[in-house]
Design an enzyme around this catalytic site. Structure first.
Site, PDB file in Angstrom:
ATOM      1  N   SER A 196       0.794  -1.233   0.000  1.00  0.00           N
ATOM      2  CA  SER A 196       0.000   0.000   0.000  1.00  0.00           C
ATOM      3  C   SER A 196       0.821   1.275   0.000  1.00  0.00           C
ATOM      4  O   SER A 196       0.248   2.355  -0.176  1.00  0.00           O
ATOM      5  CB  SER A 196      -0.943   0.018   1.198  1.00  0.00           C
ATOM      6  OG  SER A 196      -2.056  -0.777   0.924  1.00  0.00           O
ATOM      7  N   TYR A 222      -3.516   3.052   8.361  1.00  0.00           N
ATOM      8  CA  TYR A 222      -4.709   2.243   8.627  1.00  0.00           C
ATOM      9  C   TYR A 222      -5.497   2.803   9.803  1.00  0.00           C
ATOM     10  O   TYR A 222      -5.516   4.012  10.042  1.00  0.00           O
ATOM     11  CB  TYR A 222      -4.322   0.770   8.874  1.00  0.00           C
ATOM     12  CG  TYR A 222      -3.471   0.171   7.786  1.00  0.00           C
ATOM     13  CD1 TYR A 222      -3.985  -0.014   6.507  1.00  0.00           C
ATOM     14  CD2 TYR A 222      -2.167  -0.217   8.027  1.00  0.00           C
ATOM     15  CE1 TYR A 222      -3.208  -0.585   5.504  1.00  0.00           C
ATOM     16  CE2 TYR A 222      -1.385  -0.794   7.030  1.00  0.00           C
ATOM     17  CZ  TYR A 222      -1.918  -0.962   5.778  1.00  0.00           C
ATOM     18  OH  TYR A 222      -1.159  -1.516   4.788  1.00  0.00           O
ATOM     19  N   VAL A 230       1.182  -3.686   3.985  1.00  0.00           N
ATOM     20  CA  VAL A 230       1.185  -4.961   4.703  1.00  0.00           C
ATOM     21  C   VAL A 230       2.428  -5.808   4.424  1.00  0.00           C
ATOM     22  O   VAL A 230       2.625  -6.843   5.052  1.00  0.00           O
ATOM     23  CB  VAL A 230      -0.093  -5.801   4.440  1.00  0.00           C
ATOM     24  CG1 VAL A 230      -1.323  -5.123   4.992  1.00  0.00           C
ATOM     25  CG2 VAL A 230      -0.247  -6.132   2.962  1.00  0.00           C
ATOM     26  N   TYR A 280      -4.348  -2.456 -10.035  1.00  0.00           N
ATOM     27  CA  TYR A 280      -4.178  -2.273  -8.580  1.00  0.00           C
ATOM     28  C   TYR A 280      -3.275  -3.367  -8.010  1.00  0.00           C
ATOM     29  O   TYR A 280      -2.356  -3.107  -7.225  1.00  0.00           O
ATOM     30  CB  TYR A 280      -5.552  -2.291  -7.905  1.00  0.00           C
ATOM     31  CG  TYR A 280      -5.478  -2.362  -6.393  1.00  0.00           C
ATOM     32  CD1 TYR A 280      -5.322  -1.198  -5.635  1.00  0.00           C
ATOM     33  CD2 TYR A 280      -5.530  -3.586  -5.725  1.00  0.00           C
ATOM     34  CE1 TYR A 280      -5.218  -1.272  -4.246  1.00  0.00           C
ATOM     35  CE2 TYR A 280      -5.428  -3.664  -4.347  1.00  0.00           C
ATOM     36  CZ  TYR A 280      -5.284  -2.502  -3.619  1.00  0.00           C
ATOM     37  OH  TYR A 280      -5.171  -2.577  -2.240  1.00  0.00           O
ATOM     38  N   LYS A 302       0.302   3.398  -2.953  1.00  0.00           N
ATOM     39  CA  LYS A 302      -0.901   4.245  -3.087  1.00  0.00           C
ATOM     40  C   LYS A 302      -0.553   5.732  -3.028  1.00  0.00           C
ATOM     41  O   LYS A 302      -1.253   6.569  -3.596  1.00  0.00           O
ATOM     42  CB  LYS A 302      -1.925   3.868  -2.004  1.00  0.00           C
ATOM     43  CG  LYS A 302      -2.497   2.459  -2.232  1.00  0.00           C
ATOM     44  CD  LYS A 302      -3.344   1.934  -1.084  1.00  0.00           C
ATOM     45  CE  LYS A 302      -3.826   0.516  -1.415  1.00  0.00           C
ATOM     46  NZ  LYS A 302      -4.437  -0.211  -0.325  1.00  0.00           N
TER      47      LYS A 302
END
Ligand code: GLU
Length: 303
Positions: free
Chosen positions: A63, A239, A257, A188, A66
């Site tokens: 992530s 998160y 992660v 993605y 992102k």
């Protein structure tokens, strides 16, 4: 204290915590990673890099990618994406279907999976190949053309993407995807499987410490968009642990992660840390401790 002494001191302080936490195993391709890895890199805003531990070993950034996808979208249009994605901390797991339904298909922020899928959708429309656009940016800013996708992780993630597929279909059911669901999911998944080292990641993110300027001095993001991206990382980047992370560390950051965390000290430097053992929110256990130690030792936080 010199930068090399700082990263060495942080490494020594967190050494007893390395290996704590649980490696993400919901993506089988990540489950076999040795939890005893630890790497830390600091890149100054001028591009000098200092590292400790496994800072030159590529890992799955997941992530953290992102941030770069959102930066690319903002570099094309600062406003359009915010009509499709919110900017509030989620207070829920990063892959919550329940919250997405409650919010009628407008993901809470661009860093939860549903929000990132919308960002990828926008980038697909803008570039035709979002993962390649992210790779091009990372390669150019890190100065390393070898950065690429870990095909084994990408395949594993693609085979186990049921939950992300459910999120994407739910977003699409609210007419908040413009491209075919499978095309968005493929991009993605590939983007999440990008592998690179802490050293390359810290250098690649330098534009966030330089108020939006690329390594060659050209403007990539407006000063305001760089500020907004950093602010979104601070409030939503780690998160459902973002409040605790801000309390402990006091820096904009994005975790993945795979055990990576990217953090920004505006106008000074960027830090990338990697240690695969995660806490219950999905943030690297030793990685958070390292960044906490770093800001405590140096006083370099945004507060
Ligand atoms: N590829 C992972 C997923 O979609 C990314 C999760 C993360 O790093 O937050 O579940």
């Amino acid at each position: 204290m010199q930068s090399q002494q700082i990263v060495d001191a942080v490494h020594a302080k967190v050494a007893p915590l390395i290996g704590c936490g649980r490696v993400a195993d919901y993506i089988p391709g990540l489950a076999g990673v040795d939890p005893r890895h630890f790497g830390l890199a600091l890149a100054t805003k001028d591009g000098a890099v200092y590292g400790a531990g496994d800072w030159q070993t590529p890992f799955s950034i997941q992530s953290v990618s992102k941030v770069f996808a959102l930066a690319l979208v903002l570099s094309h249009d600062s406003d359009a994406i915010w009509r499709r994605v919110g900017r509030e901390p989620s207070g829920s797991p990063f892959n919550s279907l329940h919250q997405l339904e409650h919010d009628l298909g407008i993901p809470r922020n661009p860093f939860v999976n549903a929000g990132a899928l919308v960002v990828v959708d926008q980038l697909l429309t803008l570039t035709g190949d979002p993962c390649l656009a992210v790779l091009d940016l990372l390669r150019a800013e890190a100065g390393n053309p070898a950065i690429g996708v870990d095909e084994q992780v990408a395949k594993s993630e693609a085979e186990h993407r049921h939950r992300n597929a459910a999120l994407a279909h739910l977003v699409a059911s609210y007419s908040n995807l413009t491209n075919p669901v499978d095309a968005v999911l493929d991009q993605y998944t590939a983007q999440c499987a990008i592998a690179m080292s802490c050293g390359d990641l810290a250098r690649a993110a330098g534009l966030l410490a330089r108020h939006g300027l690329r390594s060659n001095g050209s403007r990539f993001l407006s000063r305001s968009d760089a500020k907004r991206l950093n602010a979104t990382m601070l409030t939503c980047g780690t998160y459902d642990g973002s409040g605790e992370f801000a309390y402990r560390v006091g820096l904009p950051a994005k975790s993945g992660v795979g055990g990576g965390i990217l953090a920004v000290v505006p106008n000074r430097c960027t830090l990338a840390v990697w240690s695969p053992g995660l806490d219950e929110c999905g943030n690297s256990y030793a990685g958070q401790a390292a960044l906490d130690t770093f800001t405590t030792l140096t006083g370099w936080s945004v507060f």
